[in-house]
Design an enzyme around this catalytic site. Structure first.
Site, short mmCIF file in Angstrom:
data_model
loop_
_atom_site.label_atom_id
_atom_site.label_comp_id
_atom_site.label_asym_id
_atom_site.label_seq_id
_atom_site.Cartn_x
_atom_site.Cartn_y
_atom_site.Cartn_z
N LYS A 1 -9.70 1.51 -2.38
CA LYS A 1 -9.88 0.93 -1.04
C LYS A 1 -11.30 1.20 -0.53
O LYS A 1 -11.76 2.35 -0.49
CB LYS A 1 -8.84 1.53 -0.10
CG LYS A 1 -8.80 0.95 1.30
CD LYS A 1 -7.64 1.62 2.04
CE LYS A 1 -7.49 1.10 3.46
NZ LYS A 1 -6.38 1.80 4.15
N GLU B 1 0.85 -1.19 0.00
CA GLU B 1 0.00 0.00 0.00
C GLU B 1 0.89 1.24 0.00
O GLU B 1 1.96 1.27 0.60
CB GLU B 1 -0.87 -0.01 1.26
CG GLU B 1 -1.79 1.19 1.39
CD GLU B 1 -2.57 1.21 2.70
OE1 GLU B 1 -3.67 1.79 2.71
OE2 GLU B 1 -2.08 0.65 3.71
N CYS C 1 -5.05 -3.20 2.79
CA CYS C 1 -4.81 -2.93 4.21
C CYS C 1 -6.03 -3.12 5.12
O CYS C 1 -6.39 -4.25 5.43
CB CYS C 1 -4.22 -1.53 4.36
SG CYS C 1 -3.34 -1.27 5.93
#
Length: 277
Positions: free
Chosen positions: A111, A40, A157
């Site tokens: 995300k 990330e 993440c």
């Protein structure tokens, strides 16, 4: 099947981060990898949002993305560029990319789950406050893409904590899950490996999780321990806390074996409404 994982200590210098990525593409290709996975925020990791804002541009203008695409084409290697911060309208997106061996973008993923937490002090660190939603907009869709190592499900993440996403990805046929991250030290020490192993087991899929590590130029510390995990939950690779490139080999025959032994994917049923007793 062979994949490469890059563990980085990304900083606030785009050019320096791009150089690390380009070098990793060359080395992964030379080592015979079918695909490279990066963490990330591979292009910029800067908690000073005012300073970072001056460097974050729209996707077509991102020099890190352009450099990785050019390197992928030059070396004939697929790349999962874990994520970059890019301009998205009047806000930002935490966006991952799958780039093919001709340098074309095959998939994008923004995300879905944004990291808004207050971490209490602990022996591993902490006492930190994070508000990703203050600058970033959440993604709208889950993404699966065909790659040389199988059907790849994308995530980033904090998504790791939401198993419904991985159920959707495996229901869509994902056999490999990419989970690039920049986990903090306290959350990494407590939850990183156990959550990754759980996602692999639940989805009956390989997990490739490239991570940020160490102390960064902006003062933050990340956990590292990039992991590759098989569908049984066995750890195939743990990169510890040093930055660098590592290779992992995995047998897709293992996928069929595990799914035959534990046919949980075939046994999934829609969850009925909850009855309050």
């Amino acid at each position: 099947m062979k994949a490469a994982l890059l563990q980085m200590t990304s900083g606030i210098d785009h050019a320096a981060n791009a150089a690390v990525l380009v070098d990793a593409v060359a080395k992964a290709a030379d080592a015979g990898a079918a695909m490279l996975f990066t963490p990330e925020m591979s292009g910029l990791l800067d908690r000073d949002r005012a300073r970072a804002a001056a460097s974050i541009v729209a996707e077509p203008d991102d020099r890190v993305l352009a450099a990785v695409r050019e390197a992928a084409a030059r070396h004939g290697l697929w790349v999962n560029l874990g994520s970059l911060a890019v301009r998205h309208g009047d806000r930002l997106a935490n966006r991952g990319f799958v780039i093919d061996d001709a340098g074309a973008i095959r998939a994008r993923y923004d995300k879905l789950h944004l990291f808004d937490v207050d971490l209490p002090p602990s022996r591993e660190g902490g006492g930190e406050s994070w508000r990703e939603s203050a600058a970033y907009t959440a993604g709208k869709a889950a993404v699966v893409v065909e790659t040389p190592i199988g059907r790849l499900g994308l995530s980033i993440c904090y998504d790791l904590r939401f198993p419904d996403l991985y159920r959707a990805l495996s229901d869509a046929g994902a056999t490999v899950l990419a989970i690039p991250a920049a986990f903090t030290r306290p959350t990494g020490a407590a939850h990183w490996e156990v959550l990754l192993r759980a996602r692999a087991i639940e989805a009956g899929a390989f997990v490739l999780a490239a991570a940020q590590t160490g102390r960064h130029a902006d003062g933050r510390e990340t956990w590292g321990h990039s992991l590759a995990i098989d569908p049984w939950g066995d750890v195939l690779l743990d990169m510890g806390d040093a930055a660098g490139l590592a290779m992992v080999e995995f047998d897709m025959g293992r996928l069929a074996d595990v799914r035959a032994r534990i046919p949980a994917l075939r046994h999934r049923r829609p969850v009925p409404a909850v009855t309050r007793a």
